[in-house]
Write a protein that holds these residues in place. Sequence first.
Motif, PDB file in Angstrom:
ATOM      1  N   HIS A 153      39.920  40.778  49.780  1.00 25.93           N
ATOM      2  CA  HIS A 153      39.511  42.691  49.832  1.00 25.93           C
ATOM      3  C   HIS A 153      39.156  42.754  48.381  1.00 25.93           C
ATOM      4  O   HIS A 153      39.239  43.906  48.453  1.00 25.93           O
ATOM      5  N   ARG A 154      39.805  42.151  47.101  1.00 28.59           N
ATOM      6  CA  ARG A 154      40.365  42.318  46.106  1.00 28.59           C
ATOM      7  C   ARG A 154      39.250  42.414  45.454  1.00 28.59           C
ATOM      8  O   ARG A 154      39.052  41.216  45.364  1.00 28.59           O
ATOM      9  N   SER A 155      38.726  43.617  44.382  1.00 26.64           N
ATOM     10  CA  SER A 155      37.847  42.842  43.872  1.00 26.64           C
ATOM     11  C   SER A 155      38.287  42.766  42.241  1.00 26.64           C
ATOM     12  O   SER A 155      38.572  43.589  41.112  1.00 26.64           O
ATOM     13  N   HIS A 156      38.739  41.639  42.276  1.00 28.55           N
ATOM     14  CA  HIS A 156      40.225  41.412  40.853  1.00 28.55           C
ATOM     15  C   HIS A 156      39.619  40.434  40.183  1.00 28.55           C
ATOM     16  O   HIS A 156      38.578  40.116  40.211  1.00 28.55           O
ATOM     17  N   ALA A 157      39.501  40.684  38.696  1.00 29.25           N
ATOM     18  CA  ALA A 157      39.334  39.167  38.042  1.00 29.25           C
ATOM     19  C   ALA A 157      39.377  38.049  38.348  1.00 29.25           C
ATOM     20  O   ALA A 157      37.912  37.843  38.681  1.00 29.25           O
ATOM     21  N   SER A 158      40.279  37.223  38.754  1.00 28.02           N
ATOM     22  CA  SER A 158      40.715  35.739  39.663  1.00 28.02           C
ATOM     23  C   SER A 158      39.918  35.677  40.347  1.00 28.02           C
ATOM     24  O   SER A 158      39.618  34.721  40.745  1.00 28.02           O
ATOM     25  N   ILE A 159      39.330  36.970  41.448  1.00 28.21           N
ATOM     26  CA  ILE A 159      38.805  36.591  42.064  1.00 28.21           C
ATOM     27  C   ILE A 159      37.109  36.977  42.588  1.00 28.21           C
ATOM     28  O   ILE A 159      36.427  35.456  42.549  1.00 28.21           O
ATOM     29  N   VAL A 160      36.206  38.051  41.444  1.00 26.93           N
ATOM     30  CA  VAL A 160      34.944  38.320  41.899  1.00 26.93           C
ATOM     31  C   VAL A 160      34.411  37.776  40.285  1.00 26.93           C
ATOM     32  O   VAL A 160      33.222  37.609  40.283  1.00 26.93           O
TER      33      VAL A 160
END
Length: 402
Positions: A153-160
């Motif tokens: 649910h986080r739009s963080h660099a390592s995720i998206v």
Amino acid sequence: MFKTLDDIGSGKRVLVRLDLNSPVEDGIVKDNRRFARHARTVRELVEAGHRVVVMAHQGRPGRDSFVSLDQHADLLAEYVEHPIEFVDDVYGDRAIDAIRSLDAGEVLMLENVRMCDDELPEKPPEDHADSEFVRTLAPEFDCYVDDAYSVAHRSHASIVGFPLVLPAYAGRVMAAEYEANSSIANRAFDGPVTMVLGGAKATDVIDVMSALDDEIDHYLLGGIVGELFLRAAGYDVGFDVGDGELYDHQWENNEERIRELLAERGDRITLPLDLAYETDADERAELLVDDVEKSRPLLDVGSLTVERYADIVEDSAAVFVKGALGVFEDERFADGTVGLLETIATTDCFSVIGGGDTSRAIELYGLDEDYFSHVSIAGGAYVRALTGQSLPGVDALAQTDC
């Protein structure tokens, strides 16, 4: 929906994102079920002959839990049953050198990804993909695996960011969590569907109830949420006593929505019949809700409530749990949470246990996870899935063109 480990092949340079965020006490990182869950994904990647580099986070800047991942590497290695090297760098020269020195079947863990300035800002995937962090690290890999559903649910660099520049795949935890937590919307059940809702975050519960209408036949309430609904129904509970701030501000923020839900779905909402409290002799005692004059904290649902809820669960085809029914950390007030979990475990139904606190009760009281269809390690992502909101991490995996 998205590709999984089965689609990768063998012999790749793989960047894998895990969620190993754990309690930290006196600087010591505590073991939790996340290590065991994610170990399956790492083990499969190792056995397929990949060069595996792990990214993960711990805490947030400024908090006591914001520590290095050196201990995490050792804990994860125990579950993977394979050595895991650690480098105290995320994407600088030391990290790049360590990545390039990996041989097939070896595993490296990078430093806490939240020590990288590019990680935490909530930005669109395109912006993260263009960050120095992603642009520097991505060329060192053939593909990216996201196994961190609990931060999807986080739009963080390592995720998206990485799914836009690398072929992207879902790990085993990501795939299992997505399938189980979206099952209310995606599956048909041959019988009643019940949702057990408790805990301390009233807004989360109300959002879930507001989002789910025809899908749920019974709502069983407890915890602080249960008291707030009882207050709306006219009982002398659901307000703070002493110096607490658990109830009153949540009542002010949610009173209207609670009353609307009771009016619209009162026939499907089951409220506690009795509540438990601590006596002056430090013992558990119970009172019917009709007899309660709240002068002290109420810490659990009572035995009549557990029996009533158990009857409903036993007649259900599916049961979803979000939040505890009482202060289960104190065994005197674990009867509601643990009693209902035990009923779910012995009932022939599809069951998903979600939220960090509730799943922790399973471990604390020695219940066998195998008796539940799925025990989620997600909190915020689980709530968003139940409410039908998109998860940036899942969307990034599904929409990648790589």
